[in-house]
Design a protein around this motif. Structure first.
Motif, PDB file in Angstrom:
ATOM      1  N   LEU A 232       3.375  14.288  -4.033  1.00  0.00           N
ATOM      2  CA  LEU A 232       4.090  14.878  -2.909  1.00  0.00           C
ATOM      3  C   LEU A 232       3.270  14.858  -1.621  1.00  0.00           C
ATOM      4  CD1 LEU A 232       5.841  17.896  -4.675  1.00  0.00           C
ATOM      5  CD2 LEU A 232       6.818  15.689  -4.046  1.00  0.00           C
ATOM      6  N   VAL A 233       1.952  14.988  -1.734  1.00  0.00           N
ATOM      7  CA  VAL A 233       1.109  14.941  -0.531  1.00  0.00           C
ATOM      8  C   VAL A 233       1.176  13.556   0.103  1.00  0.00           C
ATOM      9  CG1 VAL A 233      -1.243  15.111   0.352  1.00  0.00           C
ATOM     10  CG2 VAL A 233      -0.424  16.774  -1.331  1.00  0.00           C
ATOM     11  N   LYS A 234       1.048  12.535  -0.728  1.00  0.00           N
ATOM     12  CA  LYS A 234       1.133  11.165  -0.227  1.00  0.00           C
ATOM     13  C   LYS A 234       2.545  10.887   0.299  1.00  0.00           C
ATOM     14  CE  LYS A 234      -1.244   8.037  -2.316  1.00  0.00           C
ATOM     15  NZ  LYS A 234      -1.756   7.045  -3.317  1.00  0.00           N
ATOM     16  N   ALA A 235       3.551  11.414  -0.397  1.00  0.00           N
ATOM     17  CA  ALA A 235       4.937  11.218   0.031  1.00  0.00           C
ATOM     18  C   ALA A 235       5.159  11.792   1.423  1.00  0.00           C
ATOM     19  CB  ALA A 235       5.888  11.873  -0.965  1.00  0.00           C
ATOM     20  N   LEU A 236       4.629  12.982   1.664  1.00  0.00           N
ATOM     21  CA  LEU A 236       4.791  13.618   2.970  1.00  0.00           C
ATOM     22  C   LEU A 236       4.100  12.800   4.062  1.00  0.00           C
ATOM     23  CD1 LEU A 236       5.916  16.039   4.523  1.00  0.00           C
ATOM     24  CD2 LEU A 236       3.750  17.224   4.091  1.00  0.00           C
ATOM     25  N   ASN A 237       2.946  12.263   3.743  1.00  0.00           N
ATOM     26  CA  ASN A 237       2.205  11.445   4.701  1.00  0.00           C
ATOM     27  C   ASN A 237       3.013  10.203   5.082  1.00  0.00           C
ATOM     28  OD1 ASN A 237      -0.132  10.418   6.206  1.00  0.00           O
ATOM     29  ND2 ASN A 237      -0.305   8.959   4.537  1.00  0.00           N
ATOM     30  N   TYR A 238       3.559   9.520   4.093  1.00  0.00           N
ATOM     31  CA  TYR A 238       4.364   8.332   4.366  1.00  0.00           C
ATOM     32  C   TYR A 238       5.582   8.676   5.216  1.00  0.00           C
ATOM     33  CZ  TYR A 238       1.844   5.408   0.945  1.00  0.00           C
ATOM     34  OH  TYR A 238       0.898   4.676   0.279  1.00  0.00           O
ATOM     35  N   CYS A 239       6.280   9.728   4.842  1.00  0.00           N
ATOM     36  CA  CYS A 239       7.523  10.084   5.536  1.00  0.00           C
ATOM     37  C   CYS A 239       7.257  10.550   6.964  1.00  0.00           C
ATOM     38  CB  CYS A 239       8.277  11.160   4.754  1.00  0.00           C
ATOM     39  SG  CYS A 239       8.965  10.560   3.193  1.00  0.00           S
ATOM     40  N   LYS A 240       6.178  11.274   7.171  1.00  0.00           N
ATOM     41  CA  LYS A 240       5.853  11.716   8.534  1.00  0.00           C
ATOM     42  C   LYS A 240       5.433  10.538   9.408  1.00  0.00           C
ATOM     43  CE  LYS A 240       5.111  16.614   8.457  1.00  0.00           C
ATOM     44  NZ  LYS A 240       4.311  17.712   9.007  1.00  0.00           N
ATOM     45  N   ARG A 241       4.739   9.579   8.825  1.00  0.00           N
ATOM     46  CA  ARG A 241       4.398   8.372   9.585  1.00  0.00           C
ATOM     47  C   ARG A 241       5.667   7.617   9.972  1.00  0.00           C
ATOM     48  NH1 ARG A 241       0.356   5.168   5.925  1.00  0.00           N
ATOM     49  NH2 ARG A 241       0.748   3.548   7.494  1.00  0.00           N
TER      50      ARG A 241
ATOM     51  N   THR B 220      10.767   1.510   7.636  1.00  0.00           N
ATOM     52  CA  THR B 220      11.664   1.493   6.478  1.00  0.00           C
ATOM     53  C   THR B 220      10.877   1.589   5.182  1.00  0.00           C
ATOM     54  OG1 THR B 220      13.271   0.134   7.681  1.00  0.00           O
ATOM     55  CG2 THR B 220      13.454   0.181   5.279  1.00  0.00           C
ATOM     56  N   ALA B 221       9.785   0.823   5.095  1.00  0.00           N
ATOM     57  CA  ALA B 221       8.968   0.853   3.887  1.00  0.00           C
ATOM     58  C   ALA B 221       8.241   2.185   3.738  1.00  0.00           C
ATOM     59  CB  ALA B 221       7.968  -0.298   3.915  1.00  0.00           C
ATOM     60  N   LEU B 222       7.711   2.711   4.841  1.00  0.00           N
ATOM     61  CA  LEU B 222       7.038   4.009   4.788  1.00  0.00           C
ATOM     62  C   LEU B 222       7.990   5.101   4.327  1.00  0.00           C
ATOM     63  CD1 LEU B 222       5.028   3.832   8.132  1.00  0.00           C
ATOM     64  CD2 LEU B 222       4.021   4.014   5.844  1.00  0.00           C
TER      65      LEU B 222
ATOM     66  N   LEU C 293       4.376  -2.806   2.823  1.00  0.00           N
ATOM     67  CA  LEU C 293       3.346  -2.171   3.654  1.00  0.00           C
ATOM     68  C   LEU C 293       2.077  -3.016   3.726  1.00  0.00           C
ATOM     69  CD1 LEU C 293       3.833   1.548   2.621  1.00  0.00           C
ATOM     70  CD2 LEU C 293       4.477   0.462   4.779  1.00  0.00           C
ATOM     71  N   ALA C 294       1.840  -3.835   2.716  1.00  0.00           N
ATOM     72  CA  ALA C 294       0.706  -4.754   2.780  1.00  0.00           C
ATOM     73  C   ALA C 294       0.937  -5.805   3.866  1.00  0.00           C
ATOM     74  CB  ALA C 294       0.498  -5.432   1.427  1.00  0.00           C
ATOM     75  N   GLU C 295       2.207  -6.146   4.101  1.00  0.00           N
ATOM     76  CA  GLU C 295       2.560  -7.091   5.161  1.00  0.00           C
ATOM     77  C   GLU C 295       2.575  -6.418   6.531  1.00  0.00           C
ATOM     78  OE1 GLU C 295       3.050 -10.322   4.959  1.00  0.00           O
ATOM     79  OE2 GLU C 295       2.823 -10.433   2.774  1.00  0.00           O
ATOM     80  N   ASP C 296       3.040  -5.164   6.556  1.00  0.00           N
ATOM     81  CA  ASP C 296       3.149  -4.420   7.820  1.00  0.00           C
ATOM     82  C   ASP C 296       3.009  -2.940   7.517  1.00  0.00           C
ATOM     83  OD1 ASP C 296       3.736  -3.278  10.240  1.00  0.00           O
ATOM     84  OD2 ASP C 296       5.831  -3.918  10.301  1.00  0.00           O
ATOM     85  N   GLU C 297       1.827  -2.411   7.744  1.00  0.00           N
ATOM     86  CA  GLU C 297       1.554  -1.014   7.385  1.00  0.00           C
ATOM     87  C   GLU C 297       2.289  -0.016   8.270  1.00  0.00           C
ATOM     88  OE1 GLU C 297      -2.640  -0.550   9.904  1.00  0.00           O
ATOM     89  OE2 GLU C 297      -2.636  -0.659   7.710  1.00  0.00           O
ATOM     90  N   GLU C 298       2.920  -0.499   9.351  1.00  0.00           N
ATOM     91  CA  GLU C 298       3.674   0.375  10.245  1.00  0.00           C
ATOM     92  C   GLU C 298       5.174   0.127  10.131  1.00  0.00           C
ATOM     93  OE1 GLU C 298       2.128   2.854  12.329  1.00  0.00           O
ATOM     94  OE2 GLU C 298       0.670   2.299  10.793  1.00  0.00           O
TER      95      GLU C 298
END
Length: 234
Positions: free
Chosen positions: A166-175, A150-152, A142-147
């Motif tokens: 879990l809050v951060k996890a949900l944010n990553y997965c929804k992105r 697969t990494a998100l 994600l440091a290389e490509d924040e979008e």
């Protein structure tokens, strides 16, 4: 002279996603023809990979990577890097983790698809039960490509599975799902985060969609079954 002369029909079939006929074309070329043998190996390897015939794909892709002089011009260098990446992906899928690790680190060293390479290294670390290293690699991706979806998705899923944030996890997965809305894997991850949060109705909604998209995925089916059982107990 056009280096693809004599290969146009096979390349056209490949571009049309007719991988079976394209493969038949490339394999039927006589050994004494004047076509570029590396180009033939390249397309044969791609066809086998698309057909999920990984052991056959490896033979041809490795030929491209190891042939002396295959990367002497810009096109050849790009082709070798692409084949290295495909080799790494196939090694990951077939459990050849040490070979995958070698190719992925080589790609990172060469600056090719670094985000995807780090994400693949994270997947290997996850398979080897090294959660901290897995998270570290996803963060590097994600440091290389924040979008990078697969990494998100991967980082969100791991954080949820380990119940670390879990809050951060949900944010990553929804992105990730916003970037890949038709991905069963991303839908499954969002559903699994909701499951971990105890929000079973929301979990069921996403996991049902994921199961419909990928009917043969045993992990998604398992997540959905666990969610239905928990919802039934409420």
């Amino acid at each position: 002279m056009d280096e693809n002369k004599g290969l146009e029909e096979g390349i056209s079939l490949y571009n049309e996603k007719n991988y079976t006929d394209a493969l038949s074309f490339f394999l039927s070329l006589p050994s004494d023809s004047y076509v570029d043998s590396i180009e033939v190996a390249y397309y044969a390897g791609l066809c086998y990979a698309k057909l999920n015939r990984y052991d056959d794909a490896l033979l041809y892709l490795e030929q491209v990577v190891t042939t002396e002089g295959a990367d002497t011009d810009e096109k050849g260098a790009r082709r070798v890097l692409q084949c290295r990446y495909l080799l790494a992906v196939i090694y990951c899928k077939t459990g050849r983790n040490k070979l995958a690790d070698f190719e992925l680190n080589k790609l990172i060293e060469l600056g090719y698809k670094k985000a995807s390479a780090y994400a693949s290294l994270a997947y290997i670390a996850w398979q080897e039960d090294d959660v901290d290293k897995c998270i570290e690699y996803y963060q590097k991706a994600l440091a290389e490509d924040e979008e990078n979806p697969t990494a998100l998705n991967g980082l969100g899923y791991v954080l949820a599975h380990e119940e670390r944030d879990l809050v951060k996890a949900l944010n990553y997965c929804k992105r990730a799902l916003a970037l890949a809305p038709s991905s069963a894997a991303c839908m499954d991850s969002v559903g699994w985060v909701y499951y971990k949060m105890g929000l079973y109705t929301e979990a069921k909604r996403y996991l049902t969609q994921a199961a419909q998209l990928d009917k043969d995925n045993e992990l998604i089916a398992e997540h959905l079954q666990e969610t239905l059982e928990m919802e039934g107990e409420k």
